[in-house]
Scaffold this motif. Structure first.
Motif, PDB file in Angstrom:
ATOM      1  N   PHE A 193       0.850  -1.195   0.000  1.00 57.55           N
ATOM      2  CA  PHE A 193       0.000   0.000   0.000  1.00 57.55           C
ATOM      3  C   PHE A 193       0.886   1.245   0.000  1.00 57.55           C
ATOM      4  N   ASP A 194       0.964   1.905  -1.122  1.00 59.40           N
ATOM      5  CA  ASP A 194       1.769   3.117  -1.244  1.00 59.40           C
ATOM      6  C   ASP A 194       1.151   3.977  -2.345  1.00 59.40           C
ATOM      7  N   PRO A 195       0.060   4.695  -2.020  1.00 58.45           N
ATOM      8  CA  PRO A 195      -0.665   5.455  -3.041  1.00 58.45           C
ATOM      9  C   PRO A 195       0.222   6.465  -3.762  1.00 58.45           C
ATOM     10  N   VAL A 196      -0.167   6.764  -4.980  1.00 56.52           N
ATOM     11  CA  VAL A 196       0.463   7.848  -5.718  1.00 56.52           C
ATOM     12  C   VAL A 196      -0.075   9.165  -5.153  1.00 56.52           C
ATOM     13  N   VAL A 197       0.804  10.108  -4.910  1.00 56.68           N
ATOM     14  CA  VAL A 197       0.416  11.427  -4.420  1.00 56.68           C
ATOM     15  C   VAL A 197       0.607  12.432  -5.548  1.00 56.68           C
ATOM     16  N   VAL A 198      -0.452  13.165  -5.857  1.00 61.95           N
ATOM     17  CA  VAL A 198      -0.394  14.206  -6.883  1.00 61.95           C
ATOM     18  C   VAL A 198      -0.853  15.514  -6.256  1.00 61.95           C
ATOM     19  N   ASP A 199      -0.066  16.554  -6.446  1.00 57.93           N
ATOM     20  CA  ASP A 199      -0.408  17.862  -5.891  1.00 57.93           C
ATOM     21  C   ASP A 199      -0.144  18.908  -6.972  1.00 57.93           C
ATOM     22  N   PHE A 200      -1.219  19.499  -7.495  1.00 54.40           N
ATOM     23  CA  PHE A 200      -1.092  20.494  -8.552  1.00 54.40           C
ATOM     24  C   PHE A 200      -0.941  21.917  -8.001  1.00 54.40           C
ATOM     25  N   SER A 201      -0.818  22.055  -6.686  1.00 56.87           N
ATOM     26  CA  SER A 201      -0.744  23.393  -6.090  1.00 56.87           C
ATOM     27  C   SER A 201       0.633  23.736  -5.517  1.00 56.87           C
ATOM     28  N   THR A 202       1.638  22.891  -5.746  1.00 58.78           N
ATOM     29  CA  THR A 202       2.965  23.167  -5.179  1.00 58.78           C
ATOM     30  C   THR A 202       3.638  24.378  -5.834  1.00 58.78           C
ATOM     31  N   ARG A 203       3.113  24.844  -6.958  1.00 60.47           N
ATOM     32  CA  ARG A 203       3.647  26.048  -7.587  1.00 60.47           C
ATOM     33  C   ARG A 203       3.523  27.259  -6.651  1.00 60.47           C
ATOM     34  N   TYR A 204       2.663  27.152  -5.642  1.00 56.59           N
ATOM     35  CA  TYR A 204       2.456  28.267  -4.712  1.00 56.59           C
ATOM     36  C   TYR A 204       3.291  28.140  -3.433  1.00 56.59           C
ATOM     37  N   ASP A 205       4.140  27.130  -3.357  1.00 55.80           N
ATOM     38  CA  ASP A 205       4.963  26.956  -2.161  1.00 55.80           C
ATOM     39  C   ASP A 205       5.793  28.203  -1.824  1.00 55.80           C
ATOM     40  N   PRO A 206       6.431  28.856  -2.809  1.00 54.26           N
ATOM     41  CA  PRO A 206       7.194  30.063  -2.480  1.00 54.26           C
ATOM     42  C   PRO A 206       6.334  31.155  -1.842  1.00 54.26           C
ATOM     43  N   GLN A 207       5.080  31.282  -2.279  1.00 56.50           N
ATOM     44  CA  GLN A 207       4.186  32.274  -1.696  1.00 56.50           C
ATOM     45  C   GLN A 207       3.809  31.893  -0.271  1.00 56.50           C
ATOM     46  N   SER A 208       3.625  30.600  -0.026  1.00 65.62           N
ATOM     47  CA  SER A 208       3.318  30.150   1.334  1.00 65.62           C
ATOM     48  C   SER A 208       4.475  30.480   2.273  1.00 65.62           C
ATOM     49  N   ALA A 209       5.691  30.234   1.812  1.00 63.85           N
ATOM     50  CA  ALA A 209       6.865  30.531   2.630  1.00 63.85           C
ATOM     51  C   ALA A 209       6.988  32.029   2.874  1.00 63.85           C
ATOM     52  N   ALA A 210       6.753  32.834   1.840  1.00 59.31           N
ATOM     53  CA  ALA A 210       6.861  34.287   1.971  1.00 59.31           C
ATOM     54  C   ALA A 210       5.856  34.826   2.978  1.00 59.31           C
ATOM     55  N   LEU A 211       4.698  34.177   3.062  1.00 60.13           N
ATOM     56  CA  LEU A 211       3.666  34.602   4.005  1.00 60.13           C
ATOM     57  C   LEU A 211       4.177  34.539   5.442  1.00 60.13           C
ATOM     58  N   PHE A 212       5.080  33.584   5.697  1.00 61.50           N
ATOM     59  CA  PHE A 212       5.671  33.430   7.032  1.00 61.50           C
ATOM     60  C   PHE A 212       7.105  33.963   7.083  1.00 61.50           C
ATOM     61  N   LYS A 213       7.427  34.764   6.061  1.00 67.82           N
ATOM     62  CA  LYS A 213       8.748  35.411   6.008  1.00 67.82           C
ATOM     63  C   LYS A 213       9.884  34.394   6.055  1.00 67.82           C
ATOM     64  N   ILE A 214       9.708  33.297   5.326  1.00 65.95           N
ATOM     65  CA  ILE A 214      10.730  32.260   5.218  1.00 65.95           C
ATOM     66  C   ILE A 214      11.249  32.243   3.781  1.00 65.95           C
ATOM     67  N   ASP A 215      12.556  32.261   3.618  1.00 66.22           N
ATOM     68  CA  ASP A 215      13.144  32.193   2.286  1.00 66.22           C
ATOM     69  C   ASP A 215      12.901  30.816   1.681  1.00 66.22           C
ATOM     70  N   PHE A 216      12.551  30.796   0.415  1.00 67.21           N
ATOM     71  CA  PHE A 216      12.308  29.537  -0.287  1.00 67.21           C
ATOM     72  C   PHE A 216      13.348  29.378  -1.385  1.00 67.21           C
ATOM     73  N   SER A 217      14.054  28.260  -1.361  1.00 70.34           N
ATOM     74  CA  SER A 217      15.124  28.023  -2.325  1.00 70.34           C
ATOM     75  C   SER A 217      14.566  27.828  -3.734  1.00 70.34           C
ATOM     76  N   ALA A 218      15.153  28.528  -4.681  1.00 72.61           N
ATOM     77  CA  ALA A 218      14.678  28.479  -6.063  1.00 72.61           C
ATOM     78  C   ALA A 218      14.746  27.071  -6.646  1.00 72.61           C
ATOM     79  N   GLU A 219      15.747  26.279  -6.226  1.00 74.05           N
ATOM     80  CA  GLU A 219      15.896  24.944  -6.803  1.00 74.05           C
ATOM     81  C   GLU A 219      14.778  23.992  -6.383  1.00 74.05           C
ATOM     82  N   LEU A 220      14.002  24.361  -5.364  1.00 74.52           N
ATOM     83  CA  LEU A 220      12.897  23.515  -4.922  1.00 74.52           C
ATOM     84  C   LEU A 220      11.561  23.894  -5.576  1.00 74.52           C
ATOM     85  N   GLN A 221      11.549  24.974  -6.321  1.00 73.00           N
ATOM     86  CA  GLN A 221      10.308  25.399  -6.957  1.00 73.00           C
ATOM     87  C   GLN A 221       9.903  24.411  -8.052  1.00 73.00           C
TER      88      GLN A 221
END
Length: 238
Positions: A112-140
């Motif tokens: 049992f190891d379902p496939v995980v799909v997330d179409f909203s990770t493009r907004y991760d940098p904005q989520s981090a910025a909301l908490f004043k956390i730097d987000f590494s460009a290579e993880l975008q």
């Protein structure tokens, strides 16, 4: 019952087409808002799950809970509602912090190891910025398409005190029954809206595939070879 047009594993180019179609339609819907579709992970998950179910014939479910988000450079943050907030919520909109994603179940697999799909990770940098956390460009990245076991990682020491579900596995992504009840209520209350958005996404997807096929045909007629080459194994993912 319609026949599935895609099967797992799904070609990476097709994954990108699906992601682009989901994002095109949803982002256009919220283009007039100051932050666009940022914070609409529930919309991405519900619509994405419906689209994947129709395309693959598999059980694709929009789920809800919390996550630890890697911001790079040893930085991370938790996106999850508090226990009291969950108890008091009557609607999904009552939760300030939560995360939604898609899980795809492949019953023919032994483990049992379902496939995980997330179409909203493009907004991760904005989520981090909301908490004043730097987000590494290579993880975008625009989306993720992986396995649930990929999130089974040790909790960062800096987040141990805030992580309410440290005993659950996987540690970096966890479902919450109450949050999912609110998500399902949200989906049911807006069923017609989601059906219309899903239809628009499917039309967009078909257009992308047809355009890619037409471009490929045009290219092949201008080359001196007509040999068909099978995609390499590395071109496939879960």
């Amino acid at each position: 019952m319609h026949a599935a047009v895609l099967s797992f594993p799904v070609n990476q180019d097709i994954q990108k087409f699906i992601d682009a179609s989901v994002h095109d339609i949803i982002s256009a819907r919220y283009a007039h808002q100051p932050f666009g579709a940022f914070g609409k992970c529930a919309m991405y998950a519900i619509v994405g799950a419906q689209v994947l179910t129709l395309l693959t014939g598999r059980q694709c479910e929009a789920v809800c809970g919390g996550q630890i988000m890697d911001c790079g450079g040893g930085r991370s943050m938790i996106i999850a509602p508090g226990r009291q907030e969950i108890r008091q919520a009557r609607h999904l909109s009552d939760l300030r912090m939560y995360h939604c994603w898609i899980q795809v179940y492949l019953p023919d697999e032994v483990v049992f190891d379902p496939v995980v799909v997330d179409f909203s990770t493009r907004y991760d940098p904005q989520s981090a910025a909301l908490f004043k956390i730097d987000f590494s460009a290579e993880l975008q990245r625009d989306f993720i398409w992986c396995r649930l076991s990929d999130f089974d990682k040790p909790i960062p020491a800096s987040l141990e005190a805030m992580h309410q579900r440290s005993g659950q596995r996987p540690a970096w992504l966890w479902r919450d029954a109450r949050c999912e009840a609110l998500l399902k209520q949200f989906q049911q209350d807006n069923a017609a809206q989601f059906a219309a958005i899903t239809s628009a996404v499917l039309l967009n997807f078909v257009h992308r595939v047809e355009t890619a096929m037409a471009d490929s045909t045009t290219t092949s007629t201008t080359t001196s070879t007509s040999t068909l080459v099978a995609p390499a194994a590395s071109e496939y993912s879960f």
